[in-house]
Design an enzyme around this catalytic site. Structure first.
Site, PDB file in Angstrom:
ATOM      1  N   GLY A   1       0.838  -1.203   0.000  1.00 47.09           N
ATOM      2  CA  GLY A   1       0.000   0.000   0.000  1.00 47.09           C
ATOM      3  C   GLY A   1       0.866   1.243   0.000  1.00 47.09           C
ATOM      4  O   GLY A   1       0.759   2.092  -0.864  1.00 47.09           O
TER       5      GLY A   1
ATOM      6  N   ASN B   1       9.339  -8.821  16.336  1.00 45.56           N
ATOM      7  CA  ASN B   1       9.749  -9.939  15.482  1.00 45.56           C
ATOM      8  C   ASN B   1      10.903  -9.468  14.601  1.00 45.56           C
ATOM      9  O   ASN B   1      10.695  -8.724  13.641  1.00 45.56           O
ATOM     10  CB  ASN B   1       8.553 -10.400  14.625  1.00 45.56           C
ATOM     11  CG  ASN B   1       8.898 -11.592  13.746  1.00 45.56           C
ATOM     12  OD1 ASN B   1      10.045 -11.750  13.308  1.00 45.56           O
ATOM     13  ND2 ASN B   1       7.914 -12.427  13.456  1.00 45.56           N
TER      14      ASN B   1
ATOM     15  N   GLY C   1       7.276   1.011  16.134  1.00 47.58           N
ATOM     16  CA  GLY C   1       6.869   0.844  14.733  1.00 47.58           C
ATOM     17  C   GLY C   1       8.052   0.952  13.800  1.00 47.58           C
ATOM     18  O   GLY C   1       8.968   1.742  14.037  1.00 47.58           O
ATOM     19  N   VAL C   2       8.051   0.131  12.755  1.00 49.59           N
ATOM     20  CA  VAL C   2       9.212   0.091  11.861  1.00 49.59           C
ATOM     21  C   VAL C   2       8.855   0.232  10.377  1.00 49.59           C
ATOM     22  O   VAL C   2       9.688   0.044   9.519  1.00 49.59           O
ATOM     23  CB  VAL C   2      10.024  -1.212  12.058  1.00 49.59           C
ATOM     24  CG1 VAL C   2      10.722  -1.214  13.395  1.00 49.59           C
ATOM     25  CG2 VAL C   2       9.150  -2.444  11.892  1.00 49.59           C
TER      26      VAL C   2
ATOM     27  N   GLU D   1       8.277   2.795   8.521  1.00 52.99           N
ATOM     28  CA  GLU D   1       8.793   3.924   7.760  1.00 52.99           C
ATOM     29  C   GLU D   1      10.235   4.292   8.107  1.00 52.99           C
ATOM     30  O   GLU D   1      10.969   4.772   7.246  1.00 52.99           O
ATOM     31  CB  GLU D   1       7.894   5.161   7.968  1.00 52.99           C
ATOM     32  CG  GLU D   1       6.492   4.716   8.276  1.00 52.99           C
ATOM     33  CD  GLU D   1       5.330   5.480   7.690  1.00 52.99           C
ATOM     34  OE1 GLU D   1       5.463   6.138   6.658  1.00 52.99           O
ATOM     35  OE2 GLU D   1       4.250   5.390   8.297  1.00 52.99           O
TER      36      GLU D   1
HETATM   37 MO1  MOS Z   1       1.911   5.086   5.365  1.00 50.01          MO
HETATM   38  S1  MOS Z   1       2.472   6.527   3.982  1.00 50.01           S
HETATM   39  O1  MOS Z   1       1.113   6.018   6.565  1.00 50.01           O
HETATM   40  O2  MOS Z   1       0.955   3.936   4.558  1.00 50.01           O
END
Ligand code: MOS
Length: 754
Positions: free
Chosen positions: A255, A647, A718-719, A721
């Site tokens: 996405g 993970n 969170g990874v 970005e």
């Molecule tokens: Mo990300 S650009 O928030 O799918």
């Protein structure tokens, strides 16, 4: 890619699975082909849609000749602005959860053309091939109006966008940036630019709408990053009740932000299904996917000043980005420049200017990757101006607090990313002079860059059902866009309930499941993970209660805090001989299942005292053939500090993907706008270049784990970005080190080097 991750043994792992490199739980379904994507639902008696896109950029349709198309046997209908049913009229009905300020695009709302490749008609036919052919003979006459797609021409009209849920204006200037710059011992000024880029997930956008009859639930199998966002959007426009619609996305072939907002294909497919009272499938072509949003082209000015030792005394970062004429899309491009380095005199500014394109959209690491590529090239230039090694310069200006808010960081091990990354890379052997390192006839360059990304958590709900046979099903209407959500949620649930992962199923991607946010912004692990944890704890408490209703209960008098759920048993913390199997508890209870609902939301009172970010440090080696102008990225070390890693295998995959994309951003990716036609020219994968396997060599990923109980109870940041950040600048800086040529507008292509 050199780092190997141990594959888990085939024997049962036990239930201590969080933090282990578990294989993807959705892997077998994907590999065997049983994973169903939006365009693959074989509902009976489908009709197929094909969209017609505008060939002009601005103006209006004066004639649209549907008769010859309708005359083709097998064509069922042609939707145009002339035969639209009455739909919701107000702007806000079309405004999805993350719509920018302005008036969202309303398909077929009027004859007006707002951007090139705007969808202007939908042909429905018995087969896809017929629909496509029929669309090709639809004759449309346009009246053409003047337009501009060249943002440089309208740069003077740029304005500061207003805040909304996604856009936070940069902090007000602090200190005296201009005076400090004028007084600086060393100065650097530069203009940096990055072109429009398009998301190109493998899976094309598509919707299959299943029509089950009047008054029956409309099932909408859509490709989207947010099923609830799509549901809300469709219900608003088509005046449907939520109970009468179900939006489903079980699997997604990528996405990257293109599916955060409901896209026009889902509008059209739903329109056709409702009007024709028939099941409809609408798929987009690769070319059409270049018509619905892109990373906005941006021009940025950086001004840096230091004292005689190299301490930053002035930092000014100003960006101008494109938006459409109808929505004020804005990204957080400049704020992290004030957070990353220790500087007391800072001026940050972000402005946007409208051109005649579709509204830009979020694309992996939106805002941050744009601002930070410029900042991190400028920092490299400043280091050279001062005469310091780029790593030394960054350490000299390391920020221990967030100067934009004067808050401490919830955790920040960026210095360890620098240290471990540099050691792994061998940075110490670098000779600073450009063109000083060679490999035969190739110039060798070593460059580095830093990344920083906001940590977020969104309110999320979940449900858990433990069946009498011992199988646990946990659900939340989230999404797995390829990131590993299925896997990490299964791990969290398994660990919380002390069950082997084989006995746990995680279900997502459906509006009939508990409410979950859009999958994006790197917040899914934190948001859905915290909800899963909370729900499983609620379930565990219920199971413990049942355990205490056993005859002569071994856990009598113990509360949830006094016991642990591990390897299928509940046992006392203090005395492991006091235990009972979860299956025995269920069997004795006589219940067919035990259920619990739960959820989590950010602890804003606690979090508001801190600045929360993930960081990375990227080290890159390039080899440049000066005769041919070719650049190869031969080695990358990407060291990431993103809290706790649930993970290391799926997380590493995220960082690998981000690194590859960063290389693409640095060297290849660019959607060319022909300003005479107002059209993106290279709207296909033949001409929109991105790295393929042959372009990618060694990538080493290091995780510097952080303890952080501020960000969320799980300690995850969170990874999705962070891995992309720092990469483009590191490549451009390495090219400078190799060649002595400083390229400030991406991508760094041959023509700019020669
Ligand atoms: Mo990300 S650009 O928030 O799918």
């Amino acid at each position: 890619m050199s780092q190997t991750i141990a594959t888990p043994p085939t024997v049962r792992l036990g239930t201590d699975v969080v933090g282990r490199p578990i294989n993807r739980t959705d892997g077998p379904a994907k590999v065997s082909g049983s994973a169903t994507y939006a365009a693959e639902y074989n509902v009976p008696d489908l009709w197929y849609g094909y969209l017609v896109n505008s060939t002009i950029t601005k103006g209006k349709i004066v004639k649209i000749d549907v008769e010859p198309v309708l005359a083709l046997p097998g064509v069922r209908h042609v939707f145009t602005h002339e035969n639209m049913p009455p739909l919701a009229k107000p702007n806000h009905s079309y405004q999805d959860e993350i719509a920018p300020n302005g008036s969202p695009f309303r398909p077929l709302h009027s004859p007006e053309i707002l951007f090139n490749m705007q969808p202007v008609a939908l042909v429905i036919a018995k087969t896809f091939e017929l629909a496509r052919y029929a669309a090709s003979i639809l004759h449309i006459e346009y009246e053409v109006a003047d337009f501009t797609t060249d943002m440089k021409q309208v740069r003077h009209r740029a304005f500061e966008p207003e805040a909304n849920d996604s856009y936070v204006p940069p902090p007000k200037p602090y200190g005296h940036a201009e005076q400090a710059f004028a007084a600086a011992a060393y100065q650097h000024t530069g203009e940096y630019a990055q072109p429009a880029q398009h998301h190109n997930p493998m899976e094309m956008y598509a919707t299959t709408v299943e029509w089950l009859g009047e008054g029956k639930k409309l099932k909408i199998y859509d490709k989207t990053q947010g099923v609830f966002n799509v549901q809300e959007y469709l219900c608003g426009i088509f005046k449907l009740a939520k109970d009468d619609t179900q939006v489903i996305t079980k699997y997604m072939g990528g996405g990257f932000g293109s599916g955060l907002r409901p896209q026009y294909h889902v509008f059209f497919a739903t329109l056709a299904a409702l009007e024709l009272q028939h099941s409809i499938r609408l798929t987009l072509t690769r070319s059409q996917m270049f018509s619905f949003g892109h990373r906005p082209a941006t021009i940025q000015d950086l001004k840096l000043g230091t004292d005689e030792w190299g301490h930053l005394t002035s930092l000014q970062h100003s960006a101008v980005a494109e938006t459409s004429r109808f929505e004020e899309y804005a990204e957080n491009v400049v704020p992290t420049s004030g957070v990353l380095y220790n500087c007391d005199n800072v001026r940050l500014e972000h402005r946007i200017t409208g051109i005649d394109v579709n509204t830009p959209s979020a694309m992996r690491a939106p805002g941050a990757v744009t601002g930070e590529f410029a900042l991190e090239i400028a920092i490299d230039e400043m280091a050279y101006t001062v005469g310091l090694d780029p790593l030394e310069f960054r350490l000299l200006n390391y920020s221990e607090t967030d100067k934009t808010t004067n808050k401490p960081f919830s955790s920040k091990r960026l210095h360890d990313c620098y240290r471990e990354g540099a050691a792994r890379f061998g940075w110490g052997a670098r000779t600073p002079e450009p063109r000083s390192m060679r490999d035969g006839n190739l110039l060798v360059g070593w460059g580095m860059g830093t990344g920083i990304y906001d940590v977020k958590q969104k309110p999320t709900k979940a449900k858990a059902v433990l069946a009498a046979n011992g199988h646990l099903t946990v659900s939340s209407g989230s999404n797995d866009i390829g990131t590993g959500t299925y896997t990490i949620m299964t791990q969290l649930a398994a660990q919380a309930m002390g069950l082997p992962i084989e006995d746990v199923t995680f279900v997502l991607g459906d509006t009939t499941l508990p409410q979950s946010p859009i999958q994006g912004g790197s917040w899914t692990a934190a948001s859905v993970g915290s909800a899963v944890q909370d729900t499983c704890q609620a379930l565990g408490k219920k199971v413990l209660q049942l355990a205490q209703q056993l005859e002569n209960p071994p856990l009598a008098g113990l509360s949830y805090e006094d016991v642990q759920f591990v390897n299928g048993v509940i046992r006392a913390n203090q005395d492991s001989s006091r235990q009972v199997t979860i299956r025995d508890v269920l069997a004795a209870s006589g219940e067919s299942a035990v259920e619990a609902e739960g959820g989590a939301k950010p602890d804003t009172a606690k979090q508001s005292k801190y600045s929360m970010h993930s960081h990375n440090a990227v080290f890159v080696e390039v080899k440049v053939d000066e005769d041919l102008g070719t650049i190869h990225v031969t080695r990358v070390v990407n060291a990431v500090a993103a809290g706790r890693i649930l993970n290391p295998k799926t997380a590493r995959s995220q960082v690998l993907g981000g690194t590859v994309w960063g290389i693409g951003m640095a060297l290849m990716e660019e959607t060319y706008l022909d300003n005479n036609f107002g059209r993106f020219m290279n709207h296909n994968l033949g001409e929109y270049h991105m790295p393929v396997n042959a372009d990618i060599h060694t990538i080493d990923v290091i995780f510097v784990e952080e303890q952080d109980d501020i960000v969320n109870p799980l300690g995850v940041k969170g990874v999705g970005e962070i891995g992309m950040l720092g990469v483009a600048a590191a490549v451009a800086n390495a090219v400078y080190h190799a060649t002595g040529k400083r390229v400030r507008d991406l991508p760094v292509t041959i023509d700019k080097l020669l």
